[in-house]
Scaffold this motif. Structure first.
Motif: not given
Length: 364
Positions: A135, A280, A292-293, A133, A138, A307, A309-310, A290, A282
């Protein structure tokens, strides 16, 4: 197959369920790879895929596929109880193998697969697509850069409300599947968690399993229950595990096919480190490209959260590409791809099921 790599890699796929079709699509998208054969028992769908993807050979029996002359590698995307026999036979024939997860029903079968890969000198990879994934990759970069310091606690889960896959199918038979959600989706959670944490050794586990909704015919829906059969519900529908890690860290896992919770699936990972934390989430799980991270930091005594963004990950495309690259890497690369990481996951799952059965902590 010789150690000399051909210019065109010839591959086959066994199994044409959702996962098998992901492998087929992925191979068709890689330059220098020729999908030459597919084996499956679903005759109508097999014929349709043969036409759609211009597949030269189709077989009802996997045994016929692995004997195909000139074949270099095969994907095994069938029910879990077939992973070991097909993969071992394929590697003994000289083929490289990409297996769907989990590696096998248990660590004993998994060890036999790893032994076969080492003896044959062939690649054995397992499709852990969720670590690919965007995210998660990342967050992996952030953690590897030391931004969170030393991680000491993590909690991760994949939870569904009504998500028993094919209620009454092989998924709910322990002899065929090896377990319930812990083996099915929990193995993904275990894999991406240990991957993010830098592969710490798991020292012991304390786990519990519950089977409250599935045996009553609850917890399935149209999306997950496309196939009916005579199998009883004999696995868990919810599992939780507490893992002690080398270095003093702990990891808590949750995997649930069915529970009275929010309707939307959740895949998540929370980590606390000495210099920062991360969360993280999902919402929608694998259907959410994607997550939220959020990263939690402090600077000059003030909160400095932000935050991230991936980009969406490439899932099975990336997994299949990695496998192809490993095969193309030649004998010097093959030894690093012997299935041992997937085996370590299988051994943790074995310990979890034993812990749940015996109501005690189990050392690995």
């Amino acid at each position: 197959m010789s150690n000399q790599q051909p210019e065109t890699l010839k591959v086959g796929v066994v199994g044409i369920g959702w996962a098998g079709q992901q492998h087929i699509k992925a191979y068709k998208g890689i330059e220098g790879v020729e999908l030459v054969a597919v084996a499956a028992m679903e005759a109508d769908l097999l014929a349709s895929l043969k036409d759609e993807y211009a597949i030269p050979h189709t077989f009802a029996r996997w045994e016929d596929l692995i004997e195909l002359e000139g074949l270099d590698a095969v994907s095994v995307a069938v029910p879990t109880f077939l992973h070991a026999p097909i993969a071992i036979a394929a590697m003994e024939t000289g083929l490289h193998v990409l297996s769907e997860k989990p590696l096998a029903r248990n660590g004993v079968e998994g060890q036999a697969m790893v032994d076969a890969a080492r003896k044959a000198g062939r690649v054995l990879d397992v499709a852990f697509n969720h670590r690919r994934r965007g995210d998660i990759q990342k967050l992996k970069g952030i953690m590897d850069a030391g931004e969170l310091g030393r991680p000491y606690y993590a909690k991760a889960s994949w939870l569904r409300r009504s998500g028993i896959p094919m209620l009454g199918s092989w998924f709910t038979n322990p002899e065929l599947a090896g377990g319930g959600p812990l083996a099915d989706i929990g193995v993904h959670v275990l894999d991406y968690s240990l991957h993010l944490l830098g592969e710490p050794k798991v020292l012991s586990v304390s786990a519990a399993t519950h089977s409250e909704l599935g045996p009553r015919g609850l917890g399935g829906n149209a999306r997950y229950s496309a196939m009916k059969s005579s199998h009883k519900f004999e696995v868990e529908d919810f599992a939780t595990a507490f893992l002690r890690l080398e270095g003093g860290g702990t990891l808590i896992l949750e995997a649930g096919w069915a529970a009275y919770r929010e309707e939307t699936d959740l895949l998540d990972f929370t980590v606390y480190g000495t210099d920062g934390g991360a969360e993280l989430r999902a919402v929608g799980a694998s259907m959410a490209p994607v997550a939220d991270l959020r990263i939690f930091k402090e600077k000059d005594g003030e909160n400095a959260d932000y935050e991230v963004v991936a980009e969406p990950g490439r899932a099975h495309d990336a997994v299949v590409e990695d496998f192809v690259n490993a095969v193309r890497g030649g004998p010097q690369e093959w030894g690093a791809h012997d299935g041992s990481v997937a085996l370590s996951r299988a051994l943790v799952l074995d310990a979890c099921y034993r812990s749940a059965l015996e109501h005690r902590e189990v050392a690995l």
